[in-house]
Design a protein around this motif. Structure first.
Motif, mmCIF file in Angstrom:
data_model
loop_
_atom_site.group_PDB
_atom_site.id
_atom_site.type_symbol
_atom_site.label_atom_id
_atom_site.label_comp_id
_atom_site.label_asym_id
_atom_site.label_seq_id
_atom_site.Cartn_x
_atom_site.Cartn_y
_atom_site.Cartn_z
ATOM 1 N N THR A 18 0.813 -1.208 0.000
ATOM 2 C CA THR A 18 0.000 0.000 0.000
ATOM 3 C C THR A 18 0.853 1.267 0.000
ATOM 4 O O THR A 18 0.335 2.361 -0.192
ATOM 5 C CB THR A 18 -0.994 0.025 1.185
ATOM 6 N N CYS A 20 3.397 1.320 -2.167
ATOM 7 C CA CYS A 20 4.005 1.115 -3.493
ATOM 8 C C CYS A 20 5.402 0.499 -3.422
ATOM 9 O O CYS A 20 6.182 0.625 -4.355
ATOM 10 C CB CYS A 20 4.024 2.403 -4.303
ATOM 11 N N MET A 58 -2.579 3.334 -7.883
ATOM 12 C CA MET A 58 -3.859 4.046 -7.862
ATOM 13 C C MET A 58 -4.264 4.469 -6.451
ATOM 14 O O MET A 58 -5.160 5.300 -6.282
ATOM 15 C CB MET A 58 -4.967 3.180 -8.476
ATOM 16 N N LEU A 59 -3.628 3.904 -5.436
ATOM 17 C CA LEU A 59 -4.006 4.220 -4.059
ATOM 18 C C LEU A 59 -3.663 5.659 -3.678
ATOM 19 O O LEU A 59 -2.584 6.154 -3.996
ATOM 20 C CB LEU A 59 -3.301 3.283 -3.077
ATOM 21 N N THR A 60 -4.598 6.298 -3.000
ATOM 22 C CA THR A 60 -4.353 7.620 -2.429
ATOM 23 C C THR A 60 -4.318 7.535 -0.902
ATOM 24 O O THR A 60 -3.978 8.497 -0.238
ATOM 25 C CB THR A 60 -5.438 8.623 -2.867
ATOM 26 N N GLY A 61 -4.690 6.370 -0.369
ATOM 27 C CA GLY A 61 -4.678 6.160 1.066
ATOM 28 C C GLY A 61 -5.339 4.847 1.423
ATOM 29 O O GLY A 61 -5.831 4.128 0.555
ATOM 30 N N GLU A 81 -8.381 3.553 -0.706
ATOM 31 C CA GLU A 81 -8.830 4.842 -1.203
ATOM 32 C C GLU A 81 -8.141 5.146 -2.527
ATOM 33 O O GLU A 81 -6.917 5.016 -2.644
ATOM 34 C CB GLU A 81 -8.522 5.924 -0.173
ATOM 35 N N THR A 82 -8.944 5.521 -3.523
ATOM 36 C CA THR A 82 -8.433 5.891 -4.839
ATOM 37 C C THR A 82 -9.112 7.194 -5.256
ATOM 38 O O THR A 82 -9.970 7.716 -4.541
ATOM 39 C CB THR A 82 -8.730 4.801 -5.891
ATOM 40 N N ALA A 83 -8.775 7.694 -6.436
ATOM 41 C CA ALA A 83 -9.423 8.900 -6.946
ATOM 42 C C ALA A 83 -10.909 8.666 -7.172
ATOM 43 O O ALA A 83 -11.698 9.601 -7.175
ATOM 44 C CB ALA A 83 -8.754 9.344 -8.246
ATOM 45 N N SER A 86 -13.491 6.018 -1.788
ATOM 46 C CA SER A 86 -12.830 5.812 -0.493
ATOM 47 C C SER A 86 -13.760 5.047 0.446
ATOM 48 O O SER A 86 -13.465 4.890 1.622
ATOM 49 C CB SER A 86 -12.437 7.150 0.140
ATOM 50 N N TYR A 113 -14.071 0.519 -8.282
ATOM 51 C CA TYR A 113 -12.764 1.083 -8.626
ATOM 52 C C TYR A 113 -12.624 1.410 -10.095
ATOM 53 O O TYR A 113 -11.575 1.879 -10.528
ATOM 54 C CB TYR A 113 -11.648 0.116 -8.170
#
Length: 119
Positions: A18, A20, A58-61, A81-83, A86, A113
């Motif tokens: 998570t 990367c 793609m993960l933002t959190g 969480e992605t764009a 979440s 997703y």
């Protein structure tokens, strides 16, 4: 030599992918891993690396992680969480054998997703 519990191995794996750090995550995965995931089964470390490596960027959190462990089996529940979302939960059920993740069952809603306007 120190050994880590299955729960610790899974936590380190999850933290790595998570963030990367795909190489770090794959260091904790058996060469002959089997994974059941939405869309199909994956056999072997190379297939698993491609799957995880394709999603991790793609993960933002990550939101709200819960864990349950018993023996060599560990379950994680969290919100990737992605764009796009979440609020779509994911669950993973791992088996750890000889200090490596040997099996994974991954459950999530693939449509949550998908890029906006694509379903």
């Amino acid at each position: 030599m120190t050994t880590s519990s299955p729960a610790t191995i899974v936590r380190h794996y999850h933290q790595a992918w998570t963030s990367c750090d795909i190489d770090g995550a794959m260091a904790l995965v058996a060469d002959d891993i089997n994974c059941r995931a939405p869309g199909g089964d994956l056999a072997g470390k190379d297939a698993y690396r491609g799957f995880i490596g394709g999603f991790a960027p793609m993960l933002t959190g990550i939101g709200d992680i819960a864990e349950f462990a018993e023996g060599n089996r560990v379950a994680l529940f969290y919100y990737p969480e992605t764009a796009v979302t979440s609020t779509a939960p994911a669950a993973e059920f791992f088996t750890v054998t000889n200090g490596k993740i040997s099996e994974s069952v991954l459950i999530f809603d693939r449509l949550s997703y998908a890029p906006v306007g694509q379903d």
